[in-house]
Design a protein around this motif. Structure first.
Motif, PDB file in Angstrom:
ATOM      1  N   PHE A 191       0.828  -1.205   0.000  1.00 20.15           N
ATOM      2  CA  PHE A 191       0.000   0.000   0.000  1.00 20.15           C
ATOM      3  C   PHE A 191       0.862   1.255   0.000  1.00 20.15           C
ATOM      4  O   PHE A 191       0.684   2.160  -0.818  1.00 20.15           O
ATOM      5  N   LEU A 192       1.852   1.310   0.912  1.00 17.20           N
ATOM      6  CA  LEU A 192       2.712   2.491   0.979  1.00 17.20           C
ATOM      7  C   LEU A 192       3.629   2.591  -0.236  1.00 17.20           C
ATOM      8  O   LEU A 192       3.913   3.697  -0.711  1.00 17.20           O
ATOM      9  N   ALA A 193       4.066   1.463  -0.748  1.00 22.48           N
ATOM     10  CA  ALA A 193       4.892   1.501  -1.958  1.00 22.48           C
ATOM     11  C   ALA A 193       4.111   2.098  -3.119  1.00 22.48           C
ATOM     12  O   ALA A 193       4.655   2.864  -3.930  1.00 22.48           O
ATOM     13  N   ALA A 194       2.816   1.768  -3.200  1.00 20.50           N
ATOM     14  CA  ALA A 194       1.980   2.295  -4.277  1.00 20.50           C
ATOM     15  C   ALA A 194       1.723   3.791  -4.120  1.00 20.50           C
ATOM     16  O   ALA A 194       1.397   4.480  -5.101  1.00 20.50           O
ATOM     17  N   LEU A 195       1.871   4.311  -2.894  1.00 17.08           N
ATOM     18  CA  LEU A 195       1.636   5.743  -2.656  1.00 17.08           C
ATOM     19  C   LEU A 195       2.862   6.604  -2.927  1.00 17.08           C
ATOM     20  O   LEU A 195       2.761   7.839  -2.885  1.00 17.08           O
ATOM     21  N   ALA A 196       4.000   5.990  -3.192  1.00 13.71           N
ATOM     22  CA  ALA A 196       5.213   6.767  -3.456  1.00 13.71           C
ATOM     23  C   ALA A 196       4.952   7.753  -4.597  1.00 13.71           C
ATOM     24  O   ALA A 196       4.505   7.376  -5.672  1.00 13.71           O
ATOM     25  N   GLY A 197       5.203   9.023  -4.348  1.00 13.32           N
ATOM     26  CA  GLY A 197       4.998  10.053  -5.366  1.00 13.32           C
ATOM     27  C   GLY A 197       3.593  10.606  -5.422  1.00 13.32           C
ATOM     28  O   GLY A 197       3.335  11.567  -6.158  1.00 13.32           O
ATOM     29  N   LEU A 198       2.669  10.019  -4.670  1.00 13.03           N
ATOM     30  CA  LEU A 198       1.292  10.508  -4.618  1.00 13.03           C
ATOM     31  C   LEU A 198       1.073  11.275  -3.313  1.00 13.03           C
ATOM     32  O   LEU A 198       1.733  10.999  -2.313  1.00 13.03           O
ATOM     33  N   PRO A 199       0.153  12.238  -3.282  1.00 16.87           N
ATOM     34  CA  PRO A 199      -0.041  13.051  -2.077  1.00 16.87           C
ATOM     35  C   PRO A 199      -0.612  12.240  -0.909  1.00 16.87           C
ATOM     36  O   PRO A 199      -1.728  11.734  -0.979  1.00 16.87           O
ATOM     37  N   HIS A 200       0.189  12.100   0.135  1.00 16.70           N
ATOM     38  CA  HIS A 200      -0.281  11.414   1.331  1.00 16.70           C
ATOM     39  C   HIS A 200       0.518  11.895   2.527  1.00 16.70           C
ATOM     40  O   HIS A 200       1.621  12.425   2.387  1.00 16.70           O
TER      41      HIS A 200
END
Length: 227
Positions: A101-110
């Motif tokens: 989940f966190l790997a998929a958020l890399a580069g996305l606003p979170h």
């Protein structure tokens, strides 16, 4: 009434705000050890204490449990509690699905929005082997603990999005209350969350798939029910 995720539900948002304990990191073993010890020291029932500790900063939990106690004593105990919890990472593991989940958020606003302080959040994220989000709101960042919405509002502001354009991930009653008060939709993680009617409830993060949508800048979340 509790919401449950139907198969292949889709939610979209401009940014995601993530609680830590119980949401992406399973630290229940440490929390149980430290808070049951504190309960025994103060002559309180351990089971009753465990029902209110999740989601809040320690001093706020103590204020609920010992309402007549001077707040300065709660803050003193909280400092000792934070030191003990930071030093104890035995049994701290990622919530299932959290690494992907966190790997998929890399580069996305979170952002991380946690009641832990900076040192405790670093200790637990490191112990769980999870990357620290570049934006984080910790105990030092706010004047009021969850269920106050201050932390979620600050996280949204730091990311540059309106609260209604964000989705919060939470596991506790205090956290869900805070996110709702901030005007956010909530995805509840685990059994504690399911009891407090988040917009969607899932057992863990294996049920959530993150997709970046290049056409409108939104994050698309595909949610599947547990088999």
């Amino acid at each position: 009434m509790t919401a449950h995720a139907p198969a292949d539900a889709t939610l979209t948002a401009h940014a995601l705000l993530l609680d830590m304990d119980g949401t992406i990191v399973n630290s229940d073993a440490v929390v149980e050890r430290c808070w049951r010890r504190w309960a025994a020291e103060h002559g309180l029932d351990g089971d009753a204490v465990m029902k209110v500790v999740h989601g809040r900063q320690g001093y706020a939990t103590m204020a609920v449990l010992l309402p007549e106690r001077p707040m300065e004593l709660n803050h003193e105990d909280n400092r000792r509690m934070l030191a003990a919890e930071t030093a104890d990472v035995d049994g701290v593991v990622p919530v299932p699905g959290a690494p992907a989940f966190l790997a998929a958020l890399a580069g996305l606003p979170h952002a991380l929005v946690t009641s832990a302080d900076r040192a405790l959040s670093e200790a637990r994220m490191t112990a769980a082997g999870l990357p620290m989000p570049p934006v984080r709101v910790t105990a030092e960042s706010v004047g009021a603990s969850k269920p106050d919405p201050e932390g979620f509002l600050k996280g949204a502001a730091e990311l540059g999005f309106a609260p209604e354009d964000c989705i919060a991930f939470e596991d506790s009653e205090a956290g869900i209350t805070a996110a709702r008060a901030a005007g956010m939709r909530v995805i509840g993680i685990g059994p504690r969350a399911a009891a407090h009617a988040p917009d969607v409830a899932v057992a863990d993060l294996t049920s959530v798939r993150v997709e970046g949508d290049g056409t409108d800048g939104r994050i698309r979340l595909r949610i599947t029910a547990a088999p």
